[in-house]
Scaffold this active site. Structure first.
Site, PDB file in Angstrom:
ATOM      1  N   ARG A  23     -55.684  -9.168 -51.448  1.00  0.00           N
ATOM      2  CA  ARG A  23     -55.315  -9.101 -50.023  1.00  0.00           C
ATOM      3  C   ARG A  23     -53.949  -8.443 -49.811  1.00  0.00           C
ATOM      4  NH1 ARG A  23     -58.014 -12.526 -46.261  1.00  0.00           N
ATOM      5  NH2 ARG A  23     -60.167 -12.617 -46.945  1.00  0.00           N
ATOM      6  N   ASP A  72     -64.688  -5.681 -46.701  1.00  0.00           N
ATOM      7  CA  ASP A  72     -64.843  -7.129 -46.807  1.00  0.00           C
ATOM      8  C   ASP A  72     -66.092  -7.431 -47.619  1.00  0.00           C
ATOM      9  OD1 ASP A  72     -63.547  -9.698 -45.510  1.00  0.00           O
ATOM     10  OD2 ASP A  72     -65.708 -10.029 -45.684  1.00  0.00           O
TER      11      ASP A  72
HETATM   12  O1  CP3 Z   1     -56.356  -6.012 -49.550  1.00  0.00           O
HETATM   13  C1  CP3 Z   1     -57.458  -6.417 -49.941  1.00  0.00           C
HETATM   14  O2  CP3 Z   1     -57.588  -7.375 -50.723  1.00  0.00           O
HETATM   15  C2  CP3 Z   1     -58.705  -5.646 -49.566  1.00  0.00           C
HETATM   16  C3  CP3 Z   1     -59.459  -6.125 -48.466  1.00  0.00           C
HETATM   17  C4  CP3 Z   1     -60.223  -7.453 -48.517  1.00  0.00           C
HETATM   18  C5  CP3 Z   1     -60.459  -8.201 -47.350  1.00  0.00           C
HETATM   19  N1  CP3 Z   1     -61.304  -9.226 -47.652  1.00  0.00           N
HETATM   20  C6  CP3 Z   1     -59.917  -7.894 -46.038  1.00  0.00           C
HETATM   21  C7  CP3 Z   1     -59.913  -8.921 -44.984  1.00  0.00           C
HETATM   22  C8  CP3 Z   1     -60.892  -8.081 -49.554  1.00  0.00           C
HETATM   23  C9  CP3 Z   1     -60.936  -7.732 -51.032  1.00  0.00           C
HETATM   24  C10 CP3 Z   1     -61.574  -9.207 -48.989  1.00  0.00           C
HETATM   25  C11 CP3 Z   1     -62.447 -10.097 -49.761  1.00  0.00           C
HETATM   26  C12 CP3 Z   1     -62.969 -11.307 -49.120  1.00  0.00           C
HETATM   27  N2  CP3 Z   1     -63.420 -11.472 -47.839  1.00  0.00           N
HETATM   28  C13 CP3 Z   1     -63.189 -12.523 -49.804  1.00  0.00           C
HETATM   29  C14 CP3 Z   1     -62.934 -12.746 -51.273  1.00  0.00           C
HETATM   30  C15 CP3 Z   1     -61.495 -12.986 -51.549  1.00  0.00           C
HETATM   31  C16 CP3 Z   1     -60.978 -14.309 -51.039  1.00  0.00           C
HETATM   32  O3  CP3 Z   1     -60.128 -14.265 -50.146  1.00  0.00           O
HETATM   33  O4  CP3 Z   1     -61.434 -15.344 -51.531  1.00  0.00           O
HETATM   34  C17 CP3 Z   1     -63.732 -13.436 -48.893  1.00  0.00           C
HETATM   35  C18 CP3 Z   1     -64.106 -14.879 -49.182  1.00  0.00           C
HETATM   36  C19 CP3 Z   1     -63.884 -12.763 -47.652  1.00  0.00           C
HETATM   37  C20 CP3 Z   1     -64.466 -13.301 -46.405  1.00  0.00           C
HETATM   38  C21 CP3 Z   1     -63.493 -13.301 -45.314  1.00  0.00           C
HETATM   39  N3  CP3 Z   1     -62.996 -12.182 -44.696  1.00  0.00           N
HETATM   40  C22 CP3 Z   1     -62.928 -14.429 -44.677  1.00  0.00           C
HETATM   41  C23 CP3 Z   1     -63.206 -15.873 -45.048  1.00  0.00           C
HETATM   42  C24 CP3 Z   1     -62.089 -13.946 -43.687  1.00  0.00           C
HETATM   43  C25 CP3 Z   1     -61.365 -14.778 -42.669  1.00  0.00           C
HETATM   44  C26 CP3 Z   1     -60.132 -15.365 -43.201  1.00  0.00           C
HETATM   45  C27 CP3 Z   1     -58.996 -14.461 -42.923  1.00  0.00           C
HETATM   46  O5  CP3 Z   1     -58.184 -14.246 -43.842  1.00  0.00           O
HETATM   47  O6  CP3 Z   1     -58.922 -13.982 -41.788  1.00  0.00           O
HETATM   48  C28 CP3 Z   1     -62.100 -12.536 -43.728  1.00  0.00           C
HETATM   49  C29 CP3 Z   1     -61.341 -11.602 -42.881  1.00  0.00           C
HETATM   50  C30 CP3 Z   1     -60.523 -10.552 -43.566  1.00  0.00           C
HETATM   51  N4  CP3 Z   1     -60.879  -9.860 -44.686  1.00  0.00           N
HETATM   52  C31 CP3 Z   1     -59.265 -10.066 -43.114  1.00  0.00           C
HETATM   53  C32 CP3 Z   1     -58.887  -9.038 -43.984  1.00  0.00           C
HETATM   54  C33 CP3 Z   1     -57.666  -8.169 -43.908  1.00  0.00           C
HETATM   55  C34 CP3 Z   1     -58.529 -10.519 -41.869  1.00  0.00           C
HETATM   56  C35 CP3 Z   1     -59.182  -9.858 -40.715  1.00  0.00           C
HETATM   57  C36 CP3 Z   1     -58.274  -9.592 -39.569  1.00  0.00           C
HETATM   58  O7  CP3 Z   1     -57.569  -8.557 -39.552  1.00  0.00           O
HETATM   59  O8  CP3 Z   1     -58.322 -10.373 -38.608  1.00  0.00           O
END
Ligand code: CP3
Length: 344
Positions: A23, A72
């Site tokens: 992230r 994602d």
């Molecule tokens: O920089 C990076 O790591 C690359 C981008 C990336 C995102 N999600 C962007 C994101 C990666 C590799 C992920 C993987 C991801 N997504 C996982 C596995 C890693 C982990 O965190 O365990 C999971 C479980 C998800 C599912 C997911 N996506 C959730 C549960 C959420 C909501 C929680 C949150 O942090 O908002 C997301 C949203 C998400 N994925 C955001 C980003 C930048 C936030 C979205 C926003 O801008 O509002």
């Protein structure tokens, strides 16, 4: 081209310990928020020019040794035919969770080039810009299954585990389809130019080891075996809360195991078998005062020397409240301390 990350994945000598953060692109960065304020998260994921921009931001600002594709893990689940929504402050929602034979049978195996062209286009654009390796990724099948069966995030995984135990054939049908989708998706990312691939198993640690062995591990093995047939780029497997699973994961055919922060790095290194190791600073340790943060990083670098290859990372993703200046301090410390210790 800075290849320290790829070399460390393969256990080769490097001039310094490579570092990237899960992230590393995201809401803690004002530059990300500026882009994100113009469109919703899923639309951002489908816009190759903007995905390229936000992938590059942390690499340019902090000099990470690898970039991770901005997308994602749930994007391919939408391509399987499941409506997906991201609600502000609530995370992902699948309004039609997969809980019946009929819903499982209706899941389609996407063609990545046709159904997720924006991901492959982002990879191609990034490869033209990047001077560090690009990591592609997908969710591991169990983790993806929890989202589509629960309909979103979950506390105790009631819907998933009760299906696993009471309707194992239905569970297996869903997992087989997610596995097929994930294999072809990752192969397509490698063909488009991804230089390493990471499988995120964020919820693996919610399983008892005996259930992990039956209901999660075989699908990971199957994807890794498939990938080995199609590409020789490094493969990384990260199981969050995975210390209790190392007996199982240490046998996986991955090059690198990602480790979360709940186990001392030195203990994990003793258990990982022939793998390089990636991790495992607590993301909240980025809130330590500078000298304490640096001392912790120095100690981890010392422990990391025992690994076949060591890639510095967090034990899970950067949280949105993180101060970017602290990320800068951490990356600089990894670079400075590890190149110094190589000379001595
Ligand atoms: O920089 C990076 O790591 C690359 C981008 C990336 C995102 N999600 C962007 C994101 C990666 C590799 C992920 C993987 C991801 N997504 C996982 C596995 C890693 C982990 O965190 O365990 C999971 C479980 C998800 C599912 C997911 N996506 C959730 C549960 C959420 C909501 C929680 C949150 O942090 O908002 C997301 C949203 C998400 N994925 C955001 C980003 C930048 C936030 C979205 C926003 O801008 O509002």
């Amino acid at each position: 081209m800075n290849t320290t990350f790829l070399k460390a994945c393969k256990g080769e000598q490097t001039s310094h310990v490579p570092v990237w953060f899960m992230r590393q692109a995201g809401r803690y960065l004002p530059d990300y928020q500026r882009v994100r304020s113009k469109l919703n998260f899923l639309d951002l994921c489908k816009n190759p020019a903007l995905c390229t921009e936000v992938t590059l931001q942390p690499v340019d600002i902090f000099h990470f040794d690898a970039a991770i594709l901005f997308s994602d893990i749930l994007v391919p689940m939408e391509a399987m035919g499941l409506p997906l929504e991201f609600h502000e402050g609530q995370g992902p929602v699948f309004p039609e969770p997969v809980r019946s034979q009929q819903a499982a049978e209706a899941l389609r195996i996407p063609n990545p080039a046709e159904d997720m062209p924006f991901v492959l286009e982002t990879i191609r654009l990034l490869r033209r810009e990047l001077k560090v390796p690009l990591i592609g990724f997908a969710g591991a099948p169990f983790t993806l299954a929890t989202y589509v069966i629960e309909g979103g995030s979950s506390r105790n995984f009631y819907a998933t585990k009760s299906m696993m135990f009471q309707r194992p054939e239905l569970y297996r049908l869903i997992l087989d389809k997610i596995t097929a989708c994930t294999s072809s998706y990752l192969i397509a990312q490698a063909k488009a130019g991804a230089q390493a691939l990471q499988l995120f198993d964020s919820w693996a640690g919610a399983l008892a080891p005996c259930d992990y062995e039956r209901f999660a591990l075989p699908y990971v093995q199957s994807i890794l075996a498939d990938l080995r047939k199609h590409t020789d780029i490094p493969l990384i497997y990260f199981a969050n809360h995975g210390a209790t699973l190392l007996r199982h994961t240490s046998g996986l055919d991955a090059d690198v195991l990602g480790i979360d922060w709940r186990i001392p790095l030195a203990d994990a290194i003793r258990q990982v078998g022939p793998h390089a190791v990636q991790g495992n600073l607590d993301p909240l340790a980025l809130f330590l005062p500078k000298t304490e943060l640096e001392a912790r990083i120095a100690a981890m670098l010392e422990d990391g020397k025992a690994a076949r290859g060591y890639i510095f990372n967090l034990g899970h993703g950067v949280i949105p409240e993180t101060d970017p200046d602290q990320v800068k301090i951490a990356v600089e410390a990894v670079h400075r301390f590890s190149s110094r210790s190589k000379q001595s």
